[in-house]
Scaffold this motif. Structure first.
Motif, mmCIF file in Angstrom:
data_model
loop_
_atom_site.group_PDB
_atom_site.id
_atom_site.type_symbol
_atom_site.label_atom_id
_atom_site.label_comp_id
_atom_site.label_asym_id
_atom_site.label_seq_id
_atom_site.Cartn_x
_atom_site.Cartn_y
_atom_site.Cartn_z
ATOM 1 N N LEU A 213 -61.011 -8.657 3.925
ATOM 2 C CA LEU A 213 -62.245 -8.911 3.174
ATOM 3 C C LEU A 213 -62.627 -7.671 2.371
ATOM 4 N N GLN A 214 -63.610 -7.856 1.482
ATOM 5 C CA GLN A 214 -63.960 -6.752 0.574
ATOM 6 C C GLN A 214 -64.450 -5.532 1.360
ATOM 7 N N GLN A 215 -65.261 -5.766 2.365
ATOM 8 C CA GLN A 215 -65.760 -4.656 3.169
ATOM 9 C C GLN A 215 -65.076 -4.685 4.521
ATOM 10 N N LYS B 17 -65.893 -14.204 -6.872
ATOM 11 C CA LYS B 17 -64.564 -13.989 -6.274
ATOM 12 C C LYS B 17 -64.646 -13.947 -4.745
ATOM 13 N N SER B 18 -65.553 -13.105 -4.228
ATOM 14 C CA SER B 18 -65.615 -12.954 -2.765
ATOM 15 C C SER B 18 -66.088 -14.244 -2.108
ATOM 16 N N THR B 19 -67.028 -14.915 -2.744
ATOM 17 C CA THR B 19 -67.504 -16.191 -2.180
ATOM 18 C C THR B 19 -66.340 -17.182 -2.108
ATOM 19 N N LEU C 186 -56.389 -10.845 -0.060
ATOM 20 C CA LEU C 186 -56.934 -9.485 -0.061
ATOM 21 C C LEU C 186 -58.034 -9.386 -1.110
ATOM 22 N N ASP C 187 -59.235 -9.034 -0.682
ATOM 23 C CA ASP C 187 -60.358 -8.968 -1.621
ATOM 24 C C ASP C 187 -60.556 -7.518 -2.064
ATOM 25 N N GLU C 188 -60.178 -7.229 -3.295
ATOM 26 C CA GLU C 188 -60.260 -5.881 -3.894
ATOM 27 C C GLU C 188 -59.624 -4.812 -2.996
ATOM 28 N N PRO C 189 -58.332 -4.982 -2.705
ATOM 29 C CA PRO C 189 -57.705 -4.048 -1.760
ATOM 30 C C PRO C 189 -57.523 -2.638 -2.310
HETATM 31 MG MG MG Z 1 -66.505 -9.376 -4.430
#
Ligand code: MG
Ligand code: ADP
Length: 273
Positions: free
Chosen positions: A111-113, A71-73, A182-185
């Motif tokens: 991003l996720q982080q 997902k993040s990639t 939004l990555d895992e908001p």
């Molecule tokens: Mg991820």
């Protein structure tokens, strides 16, 4: 969302004739994002494998899949922060491989982080982001809309997870983007903070005024917010399309997206063990 994956659009609305298909194509708005046969490896590890889909304006797409699904990639490739090994991504008609990133002013990304400097405040961050972008919303209005006023001048290390997520969302909105990613908001938020965040996202979506893509581990969240789902495992699309189509395609035992996820991801993981 259109895709070449296993789950197709419901055929009841599909054009039956070539002329009707051509008319439908002519009437369709240009996609916000088009991903064509994208693959990405890290060394020997396949992160994304031959993924294709497109997102139409106004859609809300939930990107779901287990940890390590890619997902993040995929998100990072879509916003031009990573290069795919193969395939092509265009956002608002521009190839993301274009180093000038002409689409960048029209997207907002979380991003996720999100690593915040602990001693800075939300106000510091908002002002900084405002200077970076050629176009910016009215910050006072953004602060009001996302209800940031109470903690605007507190240092980041004093804030709760929910407050930090709201600031990260605000930063993704500073340039008044048309497409928000939004990555895992909502990771780490308690149930009340999560629901409050859903309300914010609905407001941001503005009934289709903006296009949204978010990744999540919570199928309930995907069902509550999204119109479409993109289900990934091991870098491949397992299912994609309107949520009810994905649920229907998972078999008669599936009544919810959670059932469909368990069936499809479980089957995929079972076959690979
Ligand atoms: Mg991820
Ligand atoms: P997800 O966001 O769905 O958890 P990721 O895109 O983070 O998935 O990861 C997909 C796969 O790629 C995983 O197997 C992960 O371990 C691997 N991976 C991700 N980022 C890197 C990296 N920078 N270097 C090496 N492997 C990576």
């Amino acid at each position: 969302m259109q895709t070449q994956a296993r789950v197709q659009h419901s055929s009841a609305f599909a054009p039956q004739h070539a002329a009707a298909a051509a008319a439908a194509a002519a009437a369709a708005p240009a996609p916000v994002v088009e991903v064509e046969h994208v693959s990405k490896r890290y060394g020997e590890r396949v992160a994304v494998s031959d993924v294709s889909f497109s997102i139409a304006p106004g859609q809300v797409v939930a990107l779901v899949g287990p940890n390590g699904a890619g997902k993040s990639t995929l998100v990072e490739i879509m916003v031009g922060l990573r290069r795919a090994d193969r395939g092509r991504v265009s956002v608002f008609g521009s190839d993301t491989a274009d180093p000038r990133r002409p689409y960048a002013a029209r997207i907002g990304v979380q991003l996720q982080q999100t690593g915040f400097f602990p001693s800075l405040t939300a106000r510091d961050y908002l002002r900084f982001f405002q200077r970076v972008y050629p176009r910016s919303v009215d910050l006072d209005q953004l602060v009001r809309e996302l209800d940031l006023g109470r903690f605007l001048d507190q240092r980041m290390n004093k804030l709760s997870g929910g407050q930090r997520q709201r600031i990260a969302l605000a930063l993704a909105l500073v340039n008044d983007p048309d497409f928000i990613i939004l990555d895992e908001p909502t990771v780490g938020l308690d149930p009340i903070a999560r629901r409050a965040f859903w309300q914010l996202l609905r407001r941001v979506h503005g009934d289709g005024a903006r296009t949204l893509l978010f990744s999540t581990h919570y199928m309930e969240e995907a069902e509550a917010l999204a119109s479409h789902v993109l289900m990934l495992a091991h870098g491949r699309i397992l299912a994609a399309g309107p949520i009810r189509d994905v649920v229907a395609a998972a078999g008669s035992a599936a009544a919810t997206l959670d059932d469909a996820y368990t069936a499809l991801v479980g089957m995929e993981q079972g076959t690979l063990v």
